[in-house]
Scaffold this motif. Structure first.
Motif, PDB file in Angstrom:
ATOM      1  N   LEU A  28      11.811   5.091  19.597  1.00  0.00           N
ATOM      2  CA  LEU A  28      11.346   5.685  18.340  1.00  0.00           C
ATOM      3  C   LEU A  28      10.831   7.098  18.618  1.00  0.00           C
ATOM      4  CD1 LEU A  28       9.329   2.557  17.123  1.00  0.00           C
ATOM      5  CD2 LEU A  28      11.597   3.235  16.337  1.00  0.00           C
ATOM      6  N   PRO A  29      11.736   7.992  19.033  1.00  0.00           N
ATOM      7  CA  PRO A  29      11.289   9.319  19.467  1.00  0.00           C
ATOM      8  C   PRO A  29      10.602  10.126  18.362  1.00  0.00           C
ATOM      9  CG  PRO A  29      13.693   9.227  19.309  1.00  0.00           C
ATOM     10  CD  PRO A  29      13.198   7.828  19.147  1.00  0.00           C
ATOM     11  N   ASP A  30      10.928   9.843  17.117  1.00  0.00           N
ATOM     12  CA  ASP A  30      10.349  10.639  16.028  1.00  0.00           C
ATOM     13  C   ASP A  30       9.098  10.017  15.419  1.00  0.00           C
ATOM     14  OD1 ASP A  30      12.451  12.452  16.305  1.00  0.00           O
ATOM     15  OD2 ASP A  30      13.736  11.232  14.999  1.00  0.00           O
TER      16      ASP A  30
ATOM     17  N   ILE B 174       2.298   4.597  13.510  1.00  0.00           N
ATOM     18  CA  ILE B 174       2.086   3.206  13.912  1.00  0.00           C
ATOM     19  C   ILE B 174       1.038   3.168  15.019  1.00  0.00           C
ATOM     20  CG2 ILE B 174       4.269   2.170  13.204  1.00  0.00           C
ATOM     21  CD1 ILE B 174       5.367   2.858  15.996  1.00  0.00           C
ATOM     22  N   MET B 175       0.226   2.094  15.012  1.00  0.00           N
ATOM     23  CA  MET B 175      -0.897   2.019  15.932  1.00  0.00           C
ATOM     24  C   MET B 175      -0.873   0.751  16.774  1.00  0.00           C
ATOM     25  SD  MET B 175      -3.848   3.427  13.357  1.00  0.00           S
ATOM     26  CE  MET B 175      -4.802   4.374  14.484  1.00  0.00           C
TER      27      MET B 175
ATOM     28  N   LEU C 182       0.823  -1.217   0.000  1.00  0.00           N
ATOM     29  CA  LEU C 182       0.000   0.000   0.000  1.00  0.00           C
ATOM     30  C   LEU C 182       0.857   1.266   0.000  1.00  0.00           C
ATOM     31  CD1 LEU C 182      -2.782  -1.246   2.433  1.00  0.00           C
ATOM     32  CD2 LEU C 182      -3.015  -0.828  -0.028  1.00  0.00           C
ATOM     33  N   VAL C 183       1.965   1.260   0.716  1.00  0.00           N
ATOM     34  CA  VAL C 183       2.848   2.436   0.702  1.00  0.00           C
ATOM     35  C   VAL C 183       3.350   2.670  -0.724  1.00  0.00           C
ATOM     36  CG1 VAL C 183       5.093   3.321   1.452  1.00  0.00           C
ATOM     37  CG2 VAL C 183       3.520   2.346   3.128  1.00  0.00           C
ATOM     38  N   LYS C 184       3.721   1.586  -1.409  1.00  0.00           N
ATOM     39  CA  LYS C 184       4.189   1.713  -2.803  1.00  0.00           C
ATOM     40  C   LYS C 184       3.108   2.308  -3.701  1.00  0.00           C
ATOM     41  CE  LYS C 184       7.814  -1.749  -3.223  1.00  0.00           C
ATOM     42  NZ  LYS C 184       7.569  -2.982  -2.434  1.00  0.00           N
ATOM     43  N   GLU C 185       1.851   2.039  -3.355  1.00  0.00           N
ATOM     44  CA  GLU C 185       0.738   2.560  -4.160  1.00  0.00           C
ATOM     45  C   GLU C 185       0.319   3.964  -3.736  1.00  0.00           C
ATOM     46  OE1 GLU C 185      -2.479  -0.242  -4.512  1.00  0.00           O
ATOM     47  OE2 GLU C 185      -1.119  -1.875  -5.093  1.00  0.00           O
TER      48      GLU C 185
ATOM     49  N   LYS D  96       9.375  -0.951  14.139  1.00  0.00           N
ATOM     50  CA  LYS D  96      10.476  -0.510  13.276  1.00  0.00           C
ATOM     51  C   LYS D  96      10.277  -0.976  11.836  1.00  0.00           C
ATOM     52  CE  LYS D  96      14.245  -0.253  16.646  1.00  0.00           C
ATOM     53  NZ  LYS D  96      15.502  -0.878  17.080  1.00  0.00           N
ATOM     54  N   LYS D  97       9.818  -2.215  11.687  1.00  0.00           N
ATOM     55  CA  LYS D  97       9.613  -2.742  10.327  1.00  0.00           C
ATOM     56  C   LYS D  97       8.516  -1.975   9.593  1.00  0.00           C
ATOM     57  CE  LYS D  97      11.334  -7.382  11.186  1.00  0.00           C
ATOM     58  NZ  LYS D  97      11.082  -8.833  11.149  1.00  0.00           N
ATOM     59  N   LEU D  98       7.453  -1.637  10.339  1.00  0.00           N
ATOM     60  CA  LEU D  98       6.348  -0.889   9.717  1.00  0.00           C
ATOM     61  C   LEU D  98       6.803   0.517   9.321  1.00  0.00           C
ATOM     62  CD1 LEU D  98       3.501  -2.110  12.076  1.00  0.00           C
ATOM     63  CD2 LEU D  98       3.614  -2.524   9.595  1.00  0.00           C
ATOM     64  N   LEU D  99       7.620   1.125  10.171  1.00  0.00           N
ATOM     65  CA  LEU D  99       8.132   2.458   9.833  1.00  0.00           C
ATOM     66  C   LEU D  99       9.094   2.382   8.653  1.00  0.00           C
ATOM     67  CD1 LEU D  99       8.610   3.773  13.467  1.00  0.00           C
ATOM     68  CD2 LEU D  99       6.953   4.662  11.792  1.00  0.00           C
ATOM     69  N   ASP D 100       9.937   1.350   8.642  1.00  0.00           N
ATOM     70  CA  ASP D 100      10.853   1.152   7.510  1.00  0.00           C
ATOM     71  C   ASP D 100      10.080   0.944   6.213  1.00  0.00           C
ATOM     72  OD1 ASP D 100      13.049   1.436   9.094  1.00  0.00           O
ATOM     73  OD2 ASP D 100      13.481  -0.713   9.278  1.00  0.00           O
TER      74      ASP D 100
END
Lengths: 82, 265
Positions: free
Chosen positions: B185-187, B159-160, B130-133, B149-153
Motif C-alpha cells: 500500500l505505497p500510497d 490507517i492505524m 462515518l465516512v458516509k457522514e 485494504k478494506k478500511l482504505l476501500d
C-alpha cells in the motif's frame, strides 16, 4: 417527569427544555455535546428541544486519553494544584 | 480547516486530508501525573496533534474543560476509545464532532478487555457509516493487510495498525506485517498506533515505512515524561530519515570497509 441523564435518574418539573436541564445541572456548556434518545441535538436547538418523561440524555465532554485510556485514573485538577 | 505550519529543516511534510504537519508524532493526553507534566511533554515532543477521549460529564461536581489544558496551537483528534461496538463508536463520533466542530476522528472499537485488541469487523462497519457522514476517519486496527485494504476501500483517510497491545510498551511485534503493508500500500498513510515503549520502538516503526506514530503511555508513564517525549521526537525523525535514505542490505558475512590493497607486509 423523570429523565435519565448520563445514566442517573432525575426528577424534574414539566415543560423544561434541554437547555433548562443543563442550567439546572449547572454544567459548563462550552465544548460539550448532548444526545437525546441516541440522537445528537445541535447546540442551537437545545433551547427549543422539550424534554419529556423517560427521555434518555447523554452529556459528554473531553478527557485525557490516547488509546482506550484508563481514564478512571486520570489526573484531577486537585492533583495538579497539590 | 487547513493549518499554516512552518516547514523547518525539511520539506518532508506529513498530510492527513487537507491538514499538513511537519511532526510525524501524534500523542495522547491520558495517564499523565499532572496537567503541567502533560503540557511539558507535549511541548518537548514537537507534536502538532493530540488525541482526546469522549466521556460523560460528571453531574456531581463542577468540572473544568480538559481542553483548556491543551496548547491552543495543537490540532485535536477526538477518539472513540472505550467503545466496544460500531454503534457506540458512531454515537461517540457524532458527539465529538458536535462538541469540537471537527470531522477528524480516531476510530477505535475494542473487542476484548484483557488485550484491548481492536474488533476489526465492528471497526470496518463503523468506518463505512462515518465516512458516509463526512468524517475524516483514522481507524485503529490489527496489523493485517487485508483489513487495511478494506478500511482504505471504505474511504478512511489513513490507517492505524497497532505495533503491540495498547499500553504494553512491547514495541513492534510483527515488523513483517508492517513492511508488507508498506510495500503493498505505497500510497496509504500508515500511522502506527499503540504498543510503542521507548525511542527505538518508534524509530523501528518509522524505519519500516510508517508515515507517523501515535503514542500515549510510552511518554506518560516514563519517569520523566518530557525527556521521553523529546527522545520520541528525535527517534521518529531518525527513523524517518533512515527509511528515506534506503538502508544497506543485510549480509551474513563481513564486507571490509577499508581498501584491501596497500596493506603493509
Amino acid at each position: 417527569m423523570q429523565v435519565y441523564v448520563n445514566g442517573e435518574d432525575k426528577e424534574l418539573g414539566d415543560g423544561l427544555s434541554l437547555l433548562d436541564l443543563l442550567n439546572i445541572l449547572n454544567l459548563p456548556i462550552q465544548r460539550i455535546a448532548v444526545e437525546l434518545n441516541r440522537s445528537v441535538v445541535r447546540r442551537a436547538e437545545w433551547a427549543s428541544t422539550p424534554l419529556k418523561d423517560d427521555d434518555r440524555v447523554e452529556i459528554v465532554h473531553f478527557v485525557g486519553g490516547g488509546s482506550f485510556g484508563r481514564i478512571e485514573k486520570k489526573m484531577s485538577v486537585e492533583s495538579q494544584q497539590r | 480547516m487547513s493549518t499554516a505550519l512552518t516547514v523547518k529543516e525539511t520539506d518532508d511534510v506529513f498530510e492527513i486530508g487537507d491538514l499538513t504537519f511537519t511532526s510525524r508524532l501524534i500523542i495522547g493526553t491520558g495517564k499523565y501525573r499532572s496537567h503541567a507534566e502533560m503540557q511539558r511533554a507535549h511541548e518537548a515532543s514537537g507534536a502538532e496533534m493530540v488525541t482526546v477521549a469522549v466521556r460523560r460529564v460528571p453531574l456531581d461536581r463542577s468540572s473544568e474543560s480538559f481542553l483548556d489544558y491543551l496548547d491552543p496551537k495543537l490540532k485535536i483528534l477526538p477518539n472513540t476509545a472505550g467503545c466496544y461496538s460500531a454503534d457506540d463508536a458512531v454515537r461517540t463520533a457524532r458527539l465529538a464532532r458536535e462538541a469540537l466542530q471537527t470531522d477528524l476522528l480516531k476510530l477505535e472499537v475494542i473487542g476484548d478487555q484483557t488485550t484491548l485488541f481492536p474488533d476489526n469487523e465492528q471497526t470496518l462497519e463503523a468506518a463505512r457509516i462515518l465516512v458516509k457522514e463526512g468524517f475524516v476517519v483514522l481507524p485503529y486496527f490489527n496489523d493485517d493487510l487485508i483489513m487495511a485494504k478494506k478500511l482504505l476501500d471504505a474511504g478512511c483517510v489513513a490507517i492505524m495498525p497497532l505495533a503491540a497491545p495498547i499500553g504494553s510498551g512491547l514495541g513492534v511485534q510483527n515488523p513483517a506485517n508492517l513492511r508488507i503493508m508498506r510495500e503493498q500500500l505505497p500510497d496509504a498513510t500508515i500511522i502506527v498506533d499503540a504498543g510503542v515503549g521507548t525511542a527505538s520502538d518508534a524509530a523501528i516503526a518509522m524505519e519500516l515505512g510508517a508515515d507517523a506514530v501515535l503514542m500515549n503511555t510510552a511518554i506518560a508513564e516514563a519517569q520523566d515524561a518530557a525527556k521521553m517525549a523529546e527522545a520520541m521526537k528525535l527517534a521518529i525523525k531518525a527513523g524517518r530519515l533512515a527509511y528515506m535514505s534506503g538502508r544497506m542490505p543485510k549480509r551474513l558475512y563481513a564486507s571490509a570497509s577499508s581498501p584491501l590493497a596497500g596493506v603493509i607486509k
